[in-house]
Design an enzyme around this catalytic site. Structure first.
Site, PDB file in Angstrom:
ATOM      1  N   GLU A 169       6.659   4.794   7.469  1.00 52.51           N
ATOM      2  CA  GLU A 169       6.307   6.055   6.808  1.00 52.51           C
ATOM      3  C   GLU A 169       7.310   7.148   7.116  1.00 52.51           C
ATOM      4  O   GLU A 169       7.498   7.516   8.276  1.00 52.51           O
ATOM      5  CB  GLU A 169       4.957   6.549   7.318  1.00 52.51           C
TER       6      GLU A 169
ATOM      7  N   THR B  11       0.878  -1.185   0.000  1.00 52.18           N
ATOM      8  CA  THR B  11       0.000   0.000   0.000  1.00 52.18           C
ATOM      9  C   THR B  11       0.910   1.227   0.000  1.00 52.18           C
ATOM     10  O   THR B  11       1.302   1.715  -1.047  1.00 52.18           O
ATOM     11  CB  THR B  11      -0.962  -0.005   1.198  1.00 52.18           C
TER      12      THR B  11
ATOM     13  N   THR C 171      -2.178  -2.018   6.934  1.00 51.58           N
ATOM     14  CA  THR C 171      -2.161  -3.210   7.769  1.00 51.58           C
ATOM     15  C   THR C 171      -0.826  -3.927   7.616  1.00 51.58           C
ATOM     16  O   THR C 171      -0.220  -3.890   6.561  1.00 51.58           O
ATOM     17  CB  THR C 171      -3.279  -4.134   7.273  1.00 51.58           C
TER      18      THR C 171
END
Lengths: 406, 406
Positions: free
Chosen positions: B279, B156, B193
């Site tokens: 991130e 993702t 996730t």
């Protein structure tokens, strides 16, 4: 229940209550001649109570103060900013005692009657000679007017001084409760212990004072979160000198409930000021969880949402990301049923029965622009509630904490 | 103890082990024709084991998969990115079943033999018709070569695909263990996730596989932290099809310990890839706690340091702020004596017996520029140790999470 109208805000911070004086001085622990030493003094002995950090690493002044508070009474508190006197070994304890001794000598009271608190860099010996040199003039400057000077002297990375006071009408007498606080959890861990000092002229025994303080801290300071870190120096102290001459407040009485309500009001206002002043924060976040099976469940859930980095960043970005809220409740440890949860951001319901609703994105974003941002999570699993406070996570948090010490 | 030399890294990810095929397709759940649908297939029935999120809010695919894994065997796993199928009510469960059903039909196997995982936006119904439309071509494309396509399809916000495999020499036979993973804890909560899929050709019973997987996850994925948030969809699945034809691996045998070592090696490597890819992260942080009275104490302390926002920001700013490390150990819940703690950043000792040392600031700063940044905390209170992994906290974390969804 306490009627909130019974509490009248008054000016004066820690000197709002009868018989308390305060002062602030620049001892040279901070740079550029900033105020860094504060003194609070009661003209008569006061009952003392304290609540301390749960961190296993405890700073020397905290060890000393805890011992003296346990003895029951105190006359003064001396507080320095700029050096935490933490991780400083045996020397730390003698330095803390010397700091108290300097205040006792200048005030002509017993050293055991002086409490000590410190906040600042960890692991650097306390320059106690600078403090001792500044104490005589500080003691001479004590006055009812210098409460704000004291509040400024305990600031580290705080942007605003934090003071609040209320008057409370007991059955036979009006009492006053005031306080000052600093720091934002472990924002700037080496320079941002959470400290709070409460003064009151109420006549209340040590045990009742301790019980009221513990409960008020649980419902206020323990419900704020800035970054989840807990300092080595955190403490909340309360001094009650009885000069209001009310009949002694006994546990489980109307007067006790009124006193508690006033104390909670002072602690909550100071706690919100701390959360709002979190490093780099642009907005206060207030999270209320209702419908919880127990108060503990409500507290866990509210704190988890207020402390979620992801939700805090979403508030900064004004993104009505309710999945992050439900997710935080899910890992909080609170007992609830996911398929019952309703979520509101401001007055916009963004989720119902644990699922998506077709809400107006722009209205929710507008709610996230307000200060405070209010979130309500209704678990619909019981009758208990709790409120927690936090702040948004911003670029400035990273900037400040990435480059502080060196 | 396992000799690390016994494990030979090999290419191939989830298809490194005998009898496994994989593929990836673009079903239109992500934008711009990116891969968003992955399929793993075993040519013979495989023993299945799973470890799932502890979040009370659990997504529909997780509920379905947990039930099927409990039955003991599986042939395939279908995974989509772009939609978490979480907080989607009763429809979510039937959508997850329909997704598995589409795979079962295309593979001509029983629907009960298909496991399902999803990652993506919370609270939006799964576009199951897009998935069903893409499955036949995906099933037709299954091959030993398409392991990387599958690994890319489950990404993702990940910047890199995460695959790893090793061969392990058992007493009589060499077996292979491979895996792929995605996501960085709850970085991008709606789109990140943590998922991991392990395949092996070892012959091992379901219970032994489950025990090994649970332990390996505790020592790897449960020791990484990016932002403390736990997703509604996290899962780690393992499939063992026995095609290596080794004598069945029984608990408490040398072969079990060898198998466990290989499994841990795969899980640890994938876990570190996840932490490194957090991130906005610029560096992996590896925190090892030694000298703890119990393994649990070591784990608590290591995770607290790796997860401290303050320390993570200090790493980003290359500030050798050891007070933040000691402070995090202090609030971790671990049992230790603060006055015994030694702290090292890289090979520079920055604190001794809980106090300051006169270390070279520029050498410590240089250690904080390395990747990974290694921290060792020696509690000197026992013989146990644990390692945790995290990443630094950067401006980009705030940027990405402040503006993701809208």
């Amino acid at each position: 229940m306490i009627n909130a109208g019974a509490y009248q805000p008054v000016p004066g911070g820690v000197t709002a209550a009868r018989g308390f004086l305060a002062g602030g001085a620049a001892a040279g622990l901070k740079k550029n001649g900033q105020l860094d030493l504060a003194l609070i003094y009661s003209s008569t002995p006061a009952r003392a109570a304290g609540v301390y950090t749960t961190n296993l690493v405890q700073a020397a002044p905290l060890v000393l103060t805890r011992r003296r508070v346990a003895a029951g009474t105190a006359r003064a508190v001396i507080i320095n900013a700029g050096n935490a006197n933490a991780c400083t070994g045996a020397r730390g304890l003698s330095d803390a005692a010397a700091m108290a001794g300097a205040a006792a000598a200048a005030l002509d009271i017993e050293e055991q009657q002086v409490l000590v608190a410190s906040t600042g860099v960890i692991g650097v010996p306390l320059p106690v000679e600078k403090i001792a040199a500044a104490v005589p003039a500080l003691a001479a400057s004590l006055s009812p007017e210098n409460h704000s000077r004291a509040a400024r002297a305990i600031m580290t990375t705080d942007l605003v001084a934090k003071e609040y006071a209320v008057q409370v009408a007991l059955a036979n007498r009006t009492i006053t409760i005031g306080g000052m606080a600093k720091g934002s959890g472990m924002i700037h861990p080496n320079m941002a212990t959470m400290l709070c000092f409460i003064t009151t002229d109420a006549n209340i025994g040590s045990q009742a004072l301790q019980a009221a303080l513990k409960q008020a801290v649980d419902d206020s300071f323990n419900m704020i979160t800035v970054d989840g870190d807990t300092s080595t120096n955190d403490m909340v102290l309360a001094l009650a000198n009885g000069q209001a001459a009310n009949p002694e407040i006994m546990p489980d009485t109307d007067d006790f409930r009124l006193f508690y309500g006033g104390l909670l009001e002072v602690c909550s206002c100071l706690a919100k000021m701390i959360a709002r002043d979190g490093e780099g924060a642009t907005r206060l976040i207030e999270v209320t969880v209702t419908g919880a099976p127990t108060v503990q469940d409500a507290r866990l859930a509210a704190r988890a949402v207020a402390g979620s980095n992801l939700f805090k960043a979403a508030v900064f970005g004004q993104d009505a990301n309710w999945g992050r809220i439900l997710c935080a409740v899910g890992y909080s440890g609170a007992n609830f049923r996911p398929d019952r949860v309703d979520i509101y951001i401001g007055d916009v319901q963004v989720a119902g029965n644990g699922g998506a609703l077709d809400f107006a994105e722009e209205r929710a974003a507008a709610m996230l622009k307000q200060d405070p941002v209010t979130v309500r999570v209704d678990l619909k699993c019981g009758a208990h509630r709790a409120t927690a406070w936090g702040c948004d996570l911003t670029y400035d948090y990273v900037r400040i904490n990435g480059s502080y010490r060196t």
